[in-house]
Scaffold this motif. Structure first.
Motif, PDB file in Angstrom:
ATOM      1  N   ARG A  40       0.825  -1.209   0.000  1.00  0.00           N
ATOM      2  CA  ARG A  40       0.000   0.000   0.000  1.00  0.00           C
ATOM      3  C   ARG A  40       0.863   1.265   0.000  1.00  0.00           C
ATOM      4  O   ARG A  40       0.493   2.284  -0.551  1.00  0.00           O
ATOM      5  CB  ARG A  40      -0.943  -0.019   1.208  1.00  0.00           C
ATOM      6  N   GLU A  60       8.255  -8.397   3.058  1.00  0.00           N
ATOM      7  CA  GLU A  60       7.813  -7.168   3.722  1.00  0.00           C
ATOM      8  C   GLU A  60       6.634  -7.449   4.670  1.00  0.00           C
ATOM      9  O   GLU A  60       6.548  -6.896   5.763  1.00  0.00           O
ATOM     10  CB  GLU A  60       7.440  -6.123   2.659  1.00  0.00           C
ATOM     11  N   THR A  69       6.898  -6.808   8.730  1.00  0.00           N
ATOM     12  CA  THR A  69       5.981  -5.863   9.381  1.00  0.00           C
ATOM     13  C   THR A  69       5.198  -6.547  10.504  1.00  0.00           C
ATOM     14  O   THR A  69       5.070  -6.011  11.604  1.00  0.00           O
ATOM     15  CB  THR A  69       4.989  -5.301   8.342  1.00  0.00           C
ATOM     16  N   THR A 128      -8.799  -7.064   7.411  1.00  0.00           N
ATOM     17  CA  THR A 128      -8.777  -7.727   6.099  1.00  0.00           C
ATOM     18  C   THR A 128      -7.546  -7.366   5.274  1.00  0.00           C
ATOM     19  O   THR A 128      -7.336  -7.924   4.211  1.00  0.00           O
ATOM     20  CB  THR A 128     -10.026  -7.364   5.261  1.00  0.00           C
ATOM     21  N   SER A 129      -6.739  -6.422   5.755  1.00  0.00           N
ATOM     22  CA  SER A 129      -5.506  -6.088   5.024  1.00  0.00           C
ATOM     23  C   SER A 129      -4.576  -7.298   5.094  1.00  0.00           C
ATOM     24  O   SER A 129      -4.722  -8.159   5.964  1.00  0.00           O
ATOM     25  CB  SER A 129      -4.839  -4.860   5.649  1.00  0.00           C
ATOM     26  N   SER A 130      -3.617  -7.352   4.175  1.00  0.00           N
ATOM     27  CA  SER A 130      -2.712  -8.511   4.196  1.00  0.00           C
ATOM     28  C   SER A 130      -1.932  -8.545   5.514  1.00  0.00           C
ATOM     29  O   SER A 130      -1.705  -9.624   6.073  1.00  0.00           O
ATOM     30  CB  SER A 130      -1.768  -8.487   2.993  1.00  0.00           C
ATOM     31  N   ILE A 131      -1.573  -7.374   6.021  1.00  0.00           N
ATOM     32  CA  ILE A 131      -0.868  -7.330   7.309  1.00  0.00           C
ATOM     33  C   ILE A 131      -1.803  -7.827   8.421  1.00  0.00           C
ATOM     34  O   ILE A 131      -1.399  -8.597   9.297  1.00  0.00           O
ATOM     35  CB  ILE A 131      -0.418  -5.871   7.625  1.00  0.00           C
ATOM     36  N   THR A 142     -13.478  -5.117  10.083  1.00  0.00           N
ATOM     37  CA  THR A 142     -13.624  -4.773   8.668  1.00  0.00           C
ATOM     38  C   THR A 142     -14.775  -3.782   8.567  1.00  0.00           C
ATOM     39  O   THR A 142     -15.645  -3.757   9.445  1.00  0.00           O
ATOM     40  CB  THR A 142     -13.918  -6.009   7.791  1.00  0.00           C
ATOM     41  N   ARG A 143     -14.778  -2.981   7.502  1.00  0.00           N
ATOM     42  CA  ARG A 143     -15.930  -2.093   7.291  1.00  0.00           C
ATOM     43  C   ARG A 143     -17.021  -2.816   6.523  1.00  0.00           C
ATOM     44  O   ARG A 143     -18.127  -2.328   6.381  1.00  0.00           O
ATOM     45  CB  ARG A 143     -15.498  -0.857   6.478  1.00  0.00           C
ATOM     46  N   LYS A 146     -17.046  -9.323   4.132  1.00  0.00           N
ATOM     47  CA  LYS A 146     -15.706  -9.876   4.338  1.00  0.00           C
ATOM     48  C   LYS A 146     -15.559 -10.589   5.682  1.00  0.00           C
ATOM     49  O   LYS A 146     -14.503 -11.149   5.984  1.00  0.00           O
ATOM     50  CB  LYS A 146     -14.651  -8.766   4.245  1.00  0.00           C
ATOM     51  N   THR A 165       0.711   0.803  13.110  1.00  0.00           N
ATOM     52  CA  THR A 165       1.626   0.292  12.087  1.00  0.00           C
ATOM     53  C   THR A 165       1.176   0.721  10.698  1.00  0.00           C
ATOM     54  O   THR A 165       1.968   0.793   9.773  1.00  0.00           O
ATOM     55  CB  THR A 165       1.682  -1.255  12.172  1.00  0.00           C
ATOM     56  N   ILE A 183      -1.646   3.116   7.980  1.00  0.00           N
ATOM     57  CA  ILE A 183      -2.454   4.321   7.780  1.00  0.00           C
ATOM     58  C   ILE A 183      -3.426   4.090   6.623  1.00  0.00           C
ATOM     59  O   ILE A 183      -3.530   4.896   5.697  1.00  0.00           O
ATOM     60  CB  ILE A 183      -1.581   5.559   7.491  1.00  0.00           C
ATOM     61  N   LEU A 184      -4.170   2.978   6.720  1.00  0.00           N
ATOM     62  CA  LEU A 184      -5.127   2.661   5.652  1.00  0.00           C
ATOM     63  C   LEU A 184      -6.131   3.792   5.459  1.00  0.00           C
ATOM     64  O   LEU A 184      -6.622   4.017   4.348  1.00  0.00           O
ATOM     65  CB  LEU A 184      -5.863   1.357   5.987  1.00  0.00           C
ATOM     66  N   TYR A 231       5.170   1.368  14.746  1.00  0.00           N
ATOM     67  CA  TYR A 231       6.173   0.477  14.139  1.00  0.00           C
ATOM     68  C   TYR A 231       6.409   0.925  12.703  1.00  0.00           C
ATOM     69  O   TYR A 231       5.472   1.026  11.916  1.00  0.00           O
ATOM     70  CB  TYR A 231       5.710  -0.986  14.164  1.00  0.00           C
ATOM     71  N   GLY A 243       8.858  -0.468  10.233  1.00  0.00           N
ATOM     72  CA  GLY A 243       9.877  -1.490  10.044  1.00  0.00           C
ATOM     73  C   GLY A 243      10.878  -1.162   8.955  1.00  0.00           C
ATOM     74  O   GLY A 243      10.563  -0.516   7.957  1.00  0.00           O
ATOM     75  N   ASN A 280      -9.587  -1.494  -3.220  1.00  0.00           N
ATOM     76  CA  ASN A 280      -9.771  -2.337  -2.024  1.00  0.00           C
ATOM     77  C   ASN A 280     -10.461  -3.661  -2.334  1.00  0.00           C
ATOM     78  O   ASN A 280     -11.300  -4.131  -1.583  1.00  0.00           O
ATOM     79  CB  ASN A 280     -10.592  -1.605  -0.957  1.00  0.00           C
TER      80      ASN A 280
HETATM   81  N1  LIG Z   1       4.865   0.263   9.459  1.00  0.00           N
HETATM   82  C1  LIG Z   1       5.337  -0.603   8.587  1.00  0.00           C
HETATM   83  O1  LIG Z   1       6.475  -1.061   8.675  1.00  0.00           O
HETATM   84  C2  LIG Z   1       4.430  -1.077   7.474  1.00  0.00           C
HETATM   85  C3  LIG Z   1       4.868  -2.014   6.532  1.00  0.00           C
HETATM   86  C4  LIG Z   1       3.972  -2.469   5.574  1.00  0.00           C
HETATM   87  C5  LIG Z   1       2.684  -1.964   5.546  1.00  0.00           C
HETATM   88  N2  LIG Z   1       2.304  -1.028   6.452  1.00  0.00           N
HETATM   89  C6  LIG Z   1       0.939  -0.461   6.440  1.00  0.00           C
HETATM   90  O2  LIG Z   1       0.034  -1.428   6.904  1.00  0.00           O
HETATM   91  C7  LIG Z   1      -1.264  -1.148   6.356  1.00  0.00           C
HETATM   92  C8  LIG Z   1      -1.815  -2.416   5.723  1.00  0.00           C
HETATM   93  O3  LIG Z   1      -1.086  -2.671   4.538  1.00  0.00           O
HETATM   94  P1  LIG Z   1      -1.537  -3.836   3.544  1.00  0.00           P
HETATM   95  O4  LIG Z   1      -0.596  -3.802   2.377  1.00  0.00           O
HETATM   96  O5  LIG Z   1      -1.691  -5.084   4.317  1.00  0.00           O
HETATM   97  O6  LIG Z   1      -2.967  -3.272   3.098  1.00  0.00           O
HETATM   98  P2  LIG Z   1      -4.017  -3.932   2.106  1.00  0.00           P
HETATM   99  O7  LIG Z   1      -3.917  -5.401   2.089  1.00  0.00           O
HETATM  100  O8  LIG Z   1      -3.939  -3.238   0.793  1.00  0.00           O
HETATM  101  O9  LIG Z   1      -5.383  -3.495   2.866  1.00  0.00           O
HETATM  102  C9  LIG Z   1      -6.603  -3.584   2.237  1.00  0.00           C
HETATM  103  C10 LIG Z   1      -7.734  -3.335   3.243  1.00  0.00           C
HETATM  104  O10 LIG Z   1      -7.620  -2.056   3.827  1.00  0.00           O
HETATM  105  C11 LIG Z   1      -8.902  -1.606   4.258  1.00  0.00           C
HETATM  106  N3  LIG Z   1      -9.025  -0.177   3.944  1.00  0.00           N
HETATM  107  C12 LIG Z   1      -8.722   0.430   2.786  1.00  0.00           C
HETATM  108  N4  LIG Z   1      -8.977   1.759   2.853  1.00  0.00           N
HETATM  109  C13 LIG Z   1      -9.464   1.981   4.080  1.00  0.00           C
HETATM  110  C14 LIG Z   1      -9.943   3.151   4.755  1.00  0.00           C
HETATM  111  N5  LIG Z   1      -9.978   4.342   4.163  1.00  0.00           N
HETATM  112  N6  LIG Z   1     -10.378   3.004   6.025  1.00  0.00           N
HETATM  113  C15 LIG Z   1     -10.359   1.808   6.624  1.00  0.00           C
HETATM  114  N7  LIG Z   1      -9.920   0.664   6.031  1.00  0.00           N
HETATM  115  C16 LIG Z   1      -9.491   0.763   4.776  1.00  0.00           C
HETATM  116  C17 LIG Z   1      -9.914  -2.425   3.499  1.00  0.00           C
HETATM  117  O11 LIG Z   1     -10.580  -3.197   4.465  1.00  0.00           O
HETATM  118  P3  LIG Z   1     -12.192  -3.341   4.572  1.00  0.00           P
HETATM  119  O12 LIG Z   1     -12.760  -2.975   3.250  1.00  0.00           O
HETATM  120  O13 LIG Z   1     -12.361  -4.791   4.925  1.00  0.00           O
HETATM  121  O14 LIG Z   1     -12.599  -2.448   5.697  1.00  0.00           O
HETATM  122  C18 LIG Z   1      -9.078  -3.316   2.582  1.00  0.00           C
HETATM  123  O15 LIG Z   1      -9.557  -4.637   2.523  1.00  0.00           O
HETATM  124  C19 LIG Z   1      -1.057  -0.006   5.360  1.00  0.00           C
HETATM  125  O16 LIG Z   1      -1.413   1.224   5.932  1.00  0.00           O
HETATM  126  C20 LIG Z   1       0.421  -0.058   5.079  1.00  0.00           C
HETATM  127  O17 LIG Z   1       0.933   1.197   4.659  1.00  0.00           O
HETATM  128  C21 LIG Z   1       3.144  -0.584   7.397  1.00  0.00           C
END
Ligand SMILES: NC(=O)c1ccc[n+]([C@@H]2O[C@H](COP(=O)([O-])OP(=O)(O)OC[C@H]3O[C@@H](n4cnc5c(N)ncnc54)[C@H](OP(=O)(O)O)[C@@H]3O)[C@@H](O)[C@H]2O)c1
Length: 322
Positions: free
Chosen positions: A41, A125, A129, A152-155, A174-175, A179, A238, A240-241, A265, A267, A312
């Motif tokens: 993301r 990654e 994370t 529901t995010s991959s993380i 989840t919203r 899901k 961790t 900022i979805l 976090y 990472g 999404n």
């Molecule tokens: N800190 C670190 O080291 C690190 C490393 C990697 C990723 N991250 C962060 O971790 C988060 C998850 O990453 P990911 O790649 O796993 O994401 P992802 O799989 O792309 O997440 C998809 C999910 O995010 C939710 N979503 C999308 N927009 C949203 C919104 N405006 N409000 C609420 N929920 C929303 C949706 O859930 P629903 O439709 O089910 O609600 C969707 O299914 C991201 O913010 C990413 O930047 C951080």
């Protein structure tokens, strides 16, 4: 080589497949023949122009898996399987959206595995994370309760699996009502529908609150997550979805409950150890962990993949195969 180049900030269509010279090997850097990479993301934010310091055109991609093509230091022989993550990859220098990438030696992790590249591509990654957030930031322990905001995010999906393996009770959000079943199938004990606040529903299940919260939506729900912890509980932001980076008003004595703790976090490759990565790859290979890979695209379809992420549509990791 073929590379997907983000020409300027904007919609997914700003990414174009072009022919480029293969980067020349140099001292301190490893040339990797890329086999696959996970889509992240943060790359969507970078593409939109929200990553400070990123200058376009740029080959994006903060991670990849593949084989060593050339390492002038002689540490890795040609063909060694490796992963590379972060360290400025795909931001300060060209990254993983290509057939080859040249990366600093410090962000290269060797491993052995017979798993297909499309599965290995999902791992580096995402694992860094999740394991960093759960073990280094939240210090989760058997018997604790964990709320995963953005389940529901991959993380979120992998965090749930690893937390269940460590003996925690997991509540995922989840919203999207549709899901809910994915979260239950993935091991969540409870699912809450998140419309911005879940405190009331959570306190109905756990009147004292939870021990730990993994906050993946970020600023938008952070104050509400802080209301969900019990005294001494920890919230780790961790993700900022929700797309908001800065909070207009924050009153520490008030927004953080007494004795509660807030951490973040962010990472880096330095948070990952090669032994931990190998152990995790082995656990996937031995079917102790089931990765949630939503879809595998080919590099030629990178625009489609970014559009899919933007809309999404995924419940789990998106992987690009070369
Ligand atoms: N800190 C670190 O080291 C690190 C490393 C990697 C990723 N991250 C962060 O971790 C988060 C998850 O990453 P990911 O790649 O796993 O994401 P992802 O799989 O792309 O997440 C998809 C999910 O995010 C939710 N979503 C999308 N927009 C949203 C919104 N405006 N409000 C609420 N929920 C929303 C949706 O859930 P629903 O439709 O089910 O609600 C969707 O299914 C991201 O913010 C990413 O930047 C951080």
């Amino acid at each position: 080589m073929k590379a997907a180049i983000t020409l300027r900030s904007g919609n997914p269509e700003v990414i174009e497949i072009q022919d480029m010279p293969v980067p020349a090997a140099k001292s301190g850097w490893v040339l990797i023949k890329i086999k696959a990479f996970g889509l992240n993301r943060s790359e969507l934010f970078t593409r939109r122009g929200h990553s400070p310091g990123v200058v376009f055109p740029r080959i994006q991609g903060i991670e990849c898996v593949g084989t060593v093509e050339e390492d002038l230091s002689g540490t890795y022989s040609k063909g060694q399987k490796v992963a590379a993550i972060m360290g400025g990859m795909g931001r300060e220098f060209d990254g993983g959206y290509a057939e080859y990438t040249l990366v600093p030696w410090q962000i290269v992790f060797p491993f052995e595995s017979n798993l297909p590249w499309s599965i290995l591509g999902a791992i580096p990654e995402m694992f860094q994370t999740v394991s960093g957030s759960l073990t280094q930031a939240l210090e989760v322990k058997k018997g604790e309760t964990l709320l995963i905001r953005g389940g529901t995010s991959s993380i979120g999906m992998l965090s749930c699996q690893l937390a269940k393996h460590s003996g925690l009770t997991v509540i995922s959000t989840t919203r999207n009502e549709a899901k809910k079943k994915f979260l239950i199938e993935n091991g969540a004990d409870h699912v809450l529908i998140d419309n911005g606040t879940v405190t009331e529903e959570l306190r109905a299940l756990f009147p004292e609150g939870v021990d730990k919260v993994l906050e993946l939506i970020g600023i938008k729900t952070l104050k509400d997550s802080l209301k969900c912890i019990k005294p001494g509980g920890v919230v780790c932001m961790t993700g900022i979805l929700g797309g908001e980076w800065t909070m207009e008003e924050f009153t520490p004595m008030g927004d953080i409950p007494s004795l509660g703790r807030l951490t973040v976090y962010m990472g880096e490759a330095t948070n990952l150890r090669k032994e931990l990565l190998q152990d995790f790859i082995d656990a996937v290979e031995n079917e102790k962990i089931t990765l949630n890979i939503d879809k595998v695209f080919h590099l030629d379809h990178i625009v489609e993949a970014h559009t899919y992420m933007e809309n999404n549509l995924a419940t789990g990791k998106l992987v690009i195969e070369i």
